[in-house]
Scaffold this motif. Structure first.
Motif, PDB file in Angstrom:
ATOM      1  N   ASP A   1       0.824  -1.214   0.000  1.00 45.64           N
ATOM      2  CA  ASP A   1       0.000   0.000   0.000  1.00 45.64           C
ATOM      3  C   ASP A   1       0.857   1.263   0.000  1.00 45.64           C
ATOM      4  O   ASP A   1       0.519   2.252  -0.658  1.00 45.64           O
ATOM      5  N   GLU A   2       1.973   1.220   0.723  1.00 50.14           N
ATOM      6  CA  GLU A   2       2.833   2.406   0.788  1.00 50.14           C
ATOM      7  C   GLU A   2       3.414   2.735  -0.589  1.00 50.14           C
ATOM      8  O   GLU A   2       3.584   3.908  -0.946  1.00 50.14           O
ATOM      9  N   SER A   3       3.691   1.706  -1.384  1.00 49.27           N
ATOM     10  CA  SER A   3       4.205   1.931  -2.733  1.00 49.27           C
ATOM     11  C   SER A   3       3.131   2.525  -3.633  1.00 49.27           C
ATOM     12  O   SER A   3       3.396   3.451  -4.417  1.00 49.27           O
ATOM     13  N   VAL A   4       1.922   2.005  -3.525  1.00 49.60           N
ATOM     14  CA  VAL A   4       0.814   2.507  -4.353  1.00 49.60           C
ATOM     15  C   VAL A   4       0.535   3.969  -4.035  1.00 49.60           C
ATOM     16  O   VAL A   4       0.348   4.801  -4.942  1.00 49.60           O
ATOM     17  N   GLU A   5       0.505   4.315  -2.751  1.00 51.69           N
ATOM     18  CA  GLU A   5       0.254   5.703  -2.350  1.00 51.69           C
ATOM     19  C   GLU A   5       1.376   6.620  -2.832  1.00 51.69           C
ATOM     20  O   GLU A   5       1.125   7.735  -3.316  1.00 51.69           O
ATOM     21  N   TYR A   6       2.610   6.147  -2.734  1.00 53.52           N
ATOM     22  CA  TYR A   6       3.754   6.935  -3.182  1.00 53.52           C
ATOM     23  C   TYR A   6       3.691   7.162  -4.692  1.00 53.52           C
ATOM     24  O   TYR A   6       3.912   8.284  -5.182  1.00 53.52           O
ATOM     25  N   ILE A   7       3.364   6.115  -5.424  1.00 50.80           N
ATOM     26  CA  ILE A   7       3.286   6.212  -6.886  1.00 50.80           C
ATOM     27  C   ILE A   7       2.240   7.240  -7.306  1.00 50.80           C
ATOM     28  O   ILE A   7       2.489   8.089  -8.175  1.00 50.80           O
ATOM     29  N   ASP A   8       1.055   7.181  -6.711  1.00 49.25           N
ATOM     30  CA  ASP A   8       0.004   8.137  -7.072  1.00 49.25           C
ATOM     31  C   ASP A   8       0.409   9.565  -6.732  1.00 49.25           C
ATOM     32  O   ASP A   8       0.124  10.510  -7.484  1.00 49.25           O
ATOM     33  N   SER A   9       1.100   9.738  -5.610  1.00 56.54           N
ATOM     34  CA  SER A   9       1.519  11.064  -5.187  1.00 56.54           C
ATOM     35  C   SER A   9       2.526  11.668  -6.161  1.00 56.54           C
ATOM     36  O   SER A   9       2.379  12.821  -6.596  1.00 56.54           O
ATOM     37  N   ILE A  10       3.555  10.888  -6.539  1.00 54.69           N
ATOM     38  CA  ILE A  10       4.568  11.453  -7.438  1.00 54.69           C
ATOM     39  C   ILE A  10       4.014  11.593  -8.861  1.00 54.69           C
ATOM     40  O   ILE A  10       4.447  12.478  -9.609  1.00 54.69           O
TER      41      ILE A  10
ATOM     42  N   ASP B   1      14.645  13.360 -22.136  1.00 60.61           N
ATOM     43  CA  ASP B   1      15.867  12.548 -22.166  1.00 60.61           C
ATOM     44  C   ASP B   1      15.613  11.065 -21.941  1.00 60.61           C
ATOM     45  O   ASP B   1      16.444  10.232 -22.296  1.00 60.61           O
ATOM     46  N   ASN B   2      14.506  10.717 -21.344  1.00 56.80           N
ATOM     47  CA  ASN B   2      14.107   9.307 -21.204  1.00 56.80           C
ATOM     48  C   ASN B   2      12.687   9.256 -20.669  1.00 56.80           C
ATOM     49  O   ASN B   2      12.120  10.285 -20.299  1.00 56.80           O
ATOM     50  N   GLY B   3      12.113   8.046 -20.634  1.00 55.19           N
ATOM     51  CA  GLY B   3      10.770   7.887 -20.097  1.00 55.19           C
ATOM     52  C   GLY B   3      10.781   7.630 -18.605  1.00 55.19           C
ATOM     53  O   GLY B   3      11.735   8.006 -17.892  1.00 55.19           O
ATOM     54  N   TYR B   4       9.748   6.946 -18.126  1.00 56.94           N
ATOM     55  CA  TYR B   4       9.610   6.715 -16.689  1.00 56.94           C
ATOM     56  C   TYR B   4       8.553   5.635 -16.475  1.00 56.94           C
ATOM     57  O   TYR B   4       7.731   5.368 -17.354  1.00 56.94           O
ATOM     58  N   HIS B   5       8.612   4.993 -15.302  1.00 51.30           N
ATOM     59  CA  HIS B   5       7.550   4.050 -14.960  1.00 51.30           C
ATOM     60  C   HIS B   5       7.063   4.292 -13.540  1.00 51.30           C
ATOM     61  O   HIS B   5       7.811   4.787 -12.680  1.00 51.30           O
ATOM     62  N   VAL B   6       5.811   3.965 -13.309  1.00 48.12           N
ATOM     63  CA  VAL B   6       5.177   4.141 -11.997  1.00 48.12           C
ATOM     64  C   VAL B   6       4.290   2.923 -11.723  1.00 48.12           C
ATOM     65  O   VAL B   6       3.090   2.955 -11.911  1.00 48.12           O
ATOM     66  N   GLY B   7       4.920   1.838 -11.294  1.00 46.82           N
ATOM     67  CA  GLY B   7       4.169   0.634 -10.940  1.00 46.82           C
ATOM     68  C   GLY B   7       4.116  -0.434 -12.010  1.00 46.82           C
ATOM     69  O   GLY B   7       3.555  -1.511 -11.777  1.00 46.82           O
TER      70      GLY B   7
ATOM     71  N   CYS C   1      17.332   1.294  -4.829  1.00 45.30           N
ATOM     72  CA  CYS C   1      16.316   0.549  -4.081  1.00 45.30           C
ATOM     73  C   CYS C   1      15.536   1.544  -3.235  1.00 45.30           C
ATOM     74  O   CYS C   1      16.011   1.987  -2.185  1.00 45.30           O
ATOM     75  N   LEU C   2      14.344   1.904  -3.685  1.00 45.59           N
ATOM     76  CA  LEU C   2      13.587   2.949  -3.024  1.00 45.59           C
ATOM     77  C   LEU C   2      12.371   2.384  -2.304  1.00 45.59           C
ATOM     78  O   LEU C   2      12.506   1.717  -1.301  1.00 45.59           O
ATOM     79  N   SER C   3      11.167   2.630  -2.827  1.00 47.88           N
ATOM     80  CA  SER C   3       9.948   2.231  -2.138  1.00 47.88           C
ATOM     81  C   SER C   3       9.910   0.728  -1.873  1.00 47.88           C
ATOM     82  O   SER C   3      10.093  -0.085  -2.778  1.00 47.88           O
ATOM     83  N   ALA C   4       9.694   0.355  -0.598  1.00 49.76           N
ATOM     84  CA  ALA C   4       9.602  -1.045  -0.160  1.00 49.76           C
ATOM     85  C   ALA C   4      10.865  -1.830  -0.477  1.00 49.76           C
ATOM     86  O   ALA C   4      10.839  -3.058  -0.562  1.00 49.76           O
ATOM     87  N   CYS C   5      11.984  -1.137  -0.647  1.00 52.46           N
ATOM     88  CA  CYS C   5      13.267  -1.773  -0.957  1.00 52.46           C
ATOM     89  C   CYS C   5      13.213  -2.630  -2.227  1.00 52.46           C
ATOM     90  O   CYS C   5      13.886  -3.663  -2.327  1.00 52.46           O
ATOM     91  N   VAL C   6      12.422  -2.212  -3.189  1.00 52.48           N
ATOM     92  CA  VAL C   6      12.428  -2.857  -4.500  1.00 52.48           C
ATOM     93  C   VAL C   6      13.547  -2.223  -5.309  1.00 52.48           C
ATOM     94  O   VAL C   6      13.513  -1.024  -5.597  1.00 52.48           O
ATOM     95  N   CYS C   7      14.547  -3.003  -5.652  1.00 56.83           N
ATOM     96  CA  CYS C   7      15.711  -2.479  -6.355  1.00 56.83           C
ATOM     97  C   CYS C   7      15.425  -2.415  -7.854  1.00 56.83           C
ATOM     98  O   CYS C   7      14.923  -3.372  -8.445  1.00 56.83           O
TER      99      CYS C   7
END
Length: 534
Positions: free
Chosen positions: A258-267, A305-311, A418-424
């Motif tokens: 849940d903390e990752s999902v909330e962080y993703i929506d926020s950013i 300069d590049n794309g991005y991913h969120v989840g 390795c940021l949110s939830a220590c997912v590297c």
């Protein structure tokens, strides 16, 4: 005799003045606006409504524009040099990885496209983020002004919105946290405005490199509450486990916490909010050029300069991956000879920008540039891809750090980011090369990873645009096709200059491979002979 010389002098002066005036009137100006980490696949162009109208609708949108590497400094180095990562040698964001290193400055920066424009007589202006290690004390510090720039306003280090330092023509200019004075996108806008209002010579090249939409995702105060109901897209590969992908993707946590999902929506919301200031800047620049009567003789380029991913595939947030969301970016251009409201579907990439800028300036691109000029595509409404290139190359060199803050279980494990939830999201062996393209109506991606598994990935991008099914095991059953894609990739990872677009046939590639094997064998034989003679 004196009178004759006088008239001769007047004639020469008149011709010189007329020629100079004609040159300034006919040689186009160029404006290049570069955003940071702005995706295309996940709605990254939705908030920039004015940009889409003032550049896209008044010019040409390229729907298949890719970066040749999904990381800031290597991608920007490729833009500047017109070369693939394996040729410009800026492999990551560190000084050791040649990001604005002294070696890179001495070998690549001196041949970057601004040097050619400046030598041709262009007034060149830069404001914004340059390369991640720019201003490093071990690489010349703020006193180092990259060659080719008449006016220089370069950010020291990586993207920030407040509390940063600029090198203004080699002199440090410190900024704090006062929005009215320091918000970086607005500072870039004001410096560009001052340049356009100054008594500068034409033609000019102006590059504006904004921090948006890079971390720390700080919006201007007036946009802080916009998009309050927006969430990151839930379709495609969002929160999906990439079970058939390389090990770094497989280690992601699915479903995400849940903390990752909330962080993703926020950013995601904040990324959009930061882009609103870019949208304001684009509007201002276009209005200024229009007011000054320059708009009809000015090309305006817009890209990232590049794309991005969120989840996607349960990776919380970053770039660096081989998938479409990280390498497929916005690209639109308006200018002389471009039919408004047109679309181009050719396969193009960021190494094409440098030769394009040079050809616009009537400069022959140097032979060591790997990209193709897009000028004919800009001025034409008919596809030209069939005679130029069928494939582009994507490369990435994995990064790691010894200590992972907040994730001690990954210390000294060759992991990184390795940021949110220590997912590297990176590692030392997250190193890969891919081809994107195809022939006879095909459109696919084939990748080889330099990891412990020698992993391969293949996606049919027409049938599977979200890259949900890795078909690498399947294509190995078709020996001729598998040999074709592997040989094509092998050719491109070693290419240089025109060979990056002139890909030999399969028979030629096989012959070349055999010759290299013979050459290697003879090299080893000669070494053995030399050793025996000793």
């Amino acid at each position: 005799m004196v009178l004759c010389n006088l008239w001769m002098g007047v004639a020469i002066w008149t011709i010189a003045l007329t020629t100079s005036h004609a040159h300034s009137e006919t040689t186009p100006n160029i404006v290049f606006i570069l955003t940071d980490d702005q995706d295309l696949e996940l709605g990254g162009t939705i908030p920039i409504e004015k940009t889409r109208d003032l550049i896209g609708s008044r010019g040409k949108v390229f729907e298949q524009f890719y970066v040749n590497t999904p990381l800031c400094c290597p991608s920007r180095s490729s833009i500047l040099t017109g070369k693939h990562l394996h040729n410009n040698l800026a492999v990551n964001n560190s000084l050791d990885g040649n990001c604005s290193s002294p070696a890179w400055q001495q070998t690549q920066e001196v041949r970057a496209f601004p040097t050619y424009l400046h030598n041709k007589g262009y007034t060149t202006f830069f404001a914004g983020k340059y390369l991640n290690q720019y201003g490093n004390k071990h690489a010349g510090g703020v006193k180092h002004v990259p060659p080719g720039w008449t006016h220089w306003n370069g950010l020291v280090g990586n993207s920030k919105y407040y509390n940063y330092v600029l090198s203004v023509d080699g002199v440090a200019e410190k900024h704090g946290d006062d929005y009215d004075k320091d918000y970086f996108t607005d500072v870039i806008n004001r410096k560009a405005t001052a340049f356009l209002n100054s008594d500068h010579q034409t033609p000019f090249f102006m590059m504006l490199a904004t921090p948006s939409a890079h971390a720390p995702f700080t919006p201007a105060p007036q946009y802080r509450n916009r998009f309050s109901q927006v969430r990151a897209p839930r379709n495609g590969s969002y929160n999906t486990h990439g079970s058939d992908k390389h090990w770094l993707i497989r280690q992601a946590i699915t479903p995400m916490l849940d903390e990752s999902v909330e962080y993703i929506d926020s950013i995601y919301r904040d990324r959009w909010r930061t882009l609103l200031s870019v949208d304001d800047m684009v509007e201002n620049i276009v209005n200024l050029l229009t007011t000054k009567g320059l708009i009809d003789n000015t090309y305006i380029f817009f890209s990232s300069d590049n794309g991005y991913h969120v989840g996607q595939f349960s990776l919380p947030s970053d770039k660096r991956q081989l998938y479409q969301f990280d390498i497929h970016v916005p690209f639109m251009v308006r200018g002389p000879g471009i039919t408004p409201g047109t679309i181009n579907k050719d396969l193009v990439t960021n190494i094409d920008l440098a030769p394009t800028f040079l050809e616009i300036a009537n400069i022959q691109p140097p032979s060591d540039m790997d990209g193709l000029s897009l000028l004919s595509r800009l001025r034409s409404n008919t596809p030209t891809n069939a005679q130029d290139r069928n494939y582009i190359l994507i490369e990435h060199h994995g990064e790691h750090t010894d200590i992972i803050p907040g994730c001690p279980q990954y210390d000294y494990q060759n992991m990184g980011n390795c940021l949110s939830a220590c997912v590297c999201e990176d590692s030392m062996n997250n190193t890969y090369s891919c081809i994107v393209g195809g022939e006879e109506g095909q459109f696919y991606k084939y990748c080889q990873l330099e990891d412990d598994e020698d992993f391969e990935e293949f996606y049919d991008l027409k049938l599977d645009p979200n890259e949900l099914r890795n078909l690498a095991p399947v294509i190995k059953n078709n020996a001729s096709f598998y040999n074709h894609v592997t040989r094509t990739l092998s050719h491109l990872v070693q290419c240089g200059g025109s060979s990056c677009t002139q890909i030999p046939s399969d028979d030629e590639l096989l012959s070349d491979f055999k010759q290299k094997c013979v050459d290697l064998f003879m090299y080893i034989v000669n070494i053995i002979k030399t050793f025996l003679n000793l």
